[in-house]
Write a protein that holds these residues in place. Structure first.
Motif, PDB file in Angstrom:
ATOM      1  N   ILE A   5       0.868  -1.174   0.000  1.00 21.90           N
ATOM      2  CA  ILE A   5       0.000   0.000   0.000  1.00 21.90           C
ATOM      3  C   ILE A   5       0.905   1.223   0.000  1.00 21.90           C
ATOM      4  O   ILE A   5       1.604   1.502   0.981  1.00 21.90           O
ATOM      5  N   SER A   7       1.665   5.393  -0.817  1.00 25.06           N
ATOM      6  CA  SER A   7       1.147   6.749  -0.978  1.00 25.06           C
ATOM      7  C   SER A   7       2.262   7.595  -1.564  1.00 25.06           C
ATOM      8  O   SER A   7       3.412   7.535  -1.129  1.00 25.06           O
ATOM      9  N   LYS A  41      -6.946   1.866 -15.245  1.00 26.47           N
ATOM     10  CA  LYS A  41      -7.151   1.092 -14.017  1.00 26.47           C
ATOM     11  C   LYS A  41      -6.340   1.653 -12.872  1.00 26.47           C
ATOM     12  O   LYS A  41      -6.845   1.800 -11.747  1.00 26.47           O
ATOM     13  N   GLU A  44      -7.741   5.175 -11.469  1.00 24.99           N
ATOM     14  CA  GLU A  44      -8.971   5.184 -10.669  1.00 24.99           C
ATOM     15  C   GLU A  44      -8.758   4.576  -9.292  1.00 24.99           C
ATOM     16  O   GLU A  44      -9.661   4.628  -8.448  1.00 24.99           O
ATOM     17  N   GLY A  45      -7.601   4.028  -9.003  1.00 25.75           N
ATOM     18  CA  GLY A  45      -7.323   3.466  -7.692  1.00 25.75           C
ATOM     19  C   GLY A  45      -7.679   2.000  -7.629  1.00 25.75           C
ATOM     20  O   GLY A  45      -8.821   1.634  -7.338  1.00 25.75           O
ATOM     21  N   ALA A  46      -6.720   1.137  -7.887  1.00 21.83           N
ATOM     22  CA  ALA A  46      -6.955  -0.300  -7.888  1.00 21.83           C
ATOM     23  C   ALA A  46      -5.655  -1.010  -7.554  1.00 21.83           C
ATOM     24  O   ALA A  46      -4.588  -0.387  -7.462  1.00 21.83           O
ATOM     25  N   ASP A  64      -1.253  -1.178  -4.463  1.00 22.17           N
ATOM     26  CA  ASP A  64      -2.519  -0.458  -4.371  1.00 22.17           C
ATOM     27  C   ASP A  64      -2.277   1.009  -4.731  1.00 22.17           C
ATOM     28  O   ASP A  64      -1.498   1.711  -4.086  1.00 22.17           O
ATOM     29  N   THR A  65      -2.940   1.498  -5.782  1.00 20.79           N
ATOM     30  CA  THR A  65      -2.739   2.877  -6.261  1.00 20.79           C
ATOM     31  C   THR A  65      -3.814   3.839  -5.753  1.00 20.79           C
ATOM     32  O   THR A  65      -3.934   4.949  -6.272  1.00 20.79           O
ATOM     33  N   THR A  66      -4.552   3.435  -4.732  1.00 19.71           N
ATOM     34  CA  THR A  66      -5.633   4.302  -4.248  1.00 19.71           C
ATOM     35  C   THR A  66      -5.100   5.626  -3.718  1.00 19.71           C
ATOM     36  O   THR A  66      -5.692   6.690  -3.945  1.00 19.71           O
ATOM     37  N   ASN A  67      -3.967   5.588  -3.025  1.00 16.53           N
ATOM     38  CA  ASN A  67      -3.405   6.796  -2.404  1.00 16.53           C
ATOM     39  C   ASN A  67      -2.259   7.389  -3.215  1.00 16.53           C
ATOM     40  O   ASN A  67      -1.397   8.061  -2.657  1.00 16.53           O
ATOM     41  N   ARG A 145     -10.964  10.948 -15.762  1.00 21.28           N
ATOM     42  CA  ARG A 145     -10.301  10.613 -14.505  1.00 21.28           C
ATOM     43  C   ARG A 145      -9.310  11.679 -14.049  1.00 21.28           C
ATOM     44  O   ARG A 145      -8.604  11.474 -13.066  1.00 21.28           O
TER      45      ARG A 145
END
Length: 282
Positions: A5, A7, A41, A44-46, A64-67, A145
């Motif tokens: 994960i 950031s 992909k 957009e955070g996946a 994880d690219t969410t942050n 996006r």
């Protein structure tokens, strides 16, 4: 399997090169559109699979690219034409000149006219909308996006001069240090700095052109300075614009007026002490 994960910020430059339309023609560019599709992909955070380069490369790591904040930049050459067709904005507005006005304009007016033209282009780009970028060749899914659009202004002559002198790794201090190693002092007249910035600005490549301009100007001085009596090298406006030789200030005991590019400067040699030879003992 490991899940990382992360950031952070990912900055991707020259994103305009992956547009799906080339040269304004409505021809599908499968390569450019495919690259945009592959970025959707992760934008957009996946959780995406990234090759593990520390090993053999066959293993993958889940990231994880969410942050992660993605920032895209590009020159988007030709986008102003698309915006003008939509908004009917004239490229020069009320500042356009007639041929008679251009004939009577001096050099100072030409400089300000160039700055004004860049300012008007900036104003046109500030009116950009999603449809303009889609017409440029970016797919709607990709543009959708990106929530925020920002327009960078074209660099002015004053900005280019600051780039030459003020940053920690500025170009002019670098060349000054190189010539100091050969015992010569480098000096740029203020008008010469303005001329260098104007020449670089005309190329349309931003600050990248500053180094090439300085290399062409200082090629001869960097060849003349080593193992010579040159004390100071002065770069004038004529050196930049007309490619005339720089002014060389040379060390010498006597003052000599030269008709060539060398100017001899009078310097007093340091006093030398004469030591008496030791007397032989009887």
């Amino acid at each position: 399997m490991f899940l990382f994960i992360i950031s952070g910020i990912v900055f991707l430059d020259e994103v305009d090169k992956i547009s799906s339309k080339k040269g304004g023609q409505f021809q599908r560019d499968v390569g450019g559109e495919g690259v945009q599709q592959s970025l959707l992909k992760m934008m957009e955070g996946a959780v995406i699979k990234v090759p593990d380069l520390s090993g053999s490369g066959k293993k993958t790591i889940d990231v994880d690219t969410t942050n992660i904040l993605f920032i895209f930049s590009g020159a988007f050459s030709g986008l102003t034409n698309i915006i003008q067709r939509r908004t009917n904005i004239k490229p020069f507005g009320f500042t356009s000149e007639t041929p008679e006005d251009k004939e009577g304009a001096n050099a100072t007016d030409t400089i300000h006219q160039s700055d004004t033209t860049d300012h008007e282009k900036d104003e046109i780009l500030r009116a950009v909308e999603v449809d303009d970028l889609v017409n440029f060749g970016m797919i709607p899914e990709f543009i959708g996006r990106i929530p925020v659009f920002a327009v960078f202004e074209n660099m002015t002559t004053e900005m280019l001069i600051k780039i030459l002198k003020e940053p920690r790794n500025a170009l002019i201090p670098q060349y000054e240090t190189l010539l100091e190693m050969d015992g010569a002092k480098l000096k740029f007249e203020e008008e010469a700095l303005v001329a260098v910035a104007e020449k670089a600005k005309e190329s349309g490549t931003g600050a990248r052109a500053l180094r090439s301009r300085l290399e062409n100007i200082l090629l001869e001085p960097m060849y003349e300075a080593p193992n010579s009596d040159i004390e100071e090298i002065i770069i004038t406006k004529d050196t930049v614009e007309n490619k005339t030789p720089p002014v060389y200030v040379q060390r010498s005991k006597d003052l000599v007026v030269s008709t060539d590019k060398f100017v001899i400067k009078q310097t007093e040699p340091p006093s030398m002490k004469v030591m008496n030879p030791p007397q032989s003992q009887a």
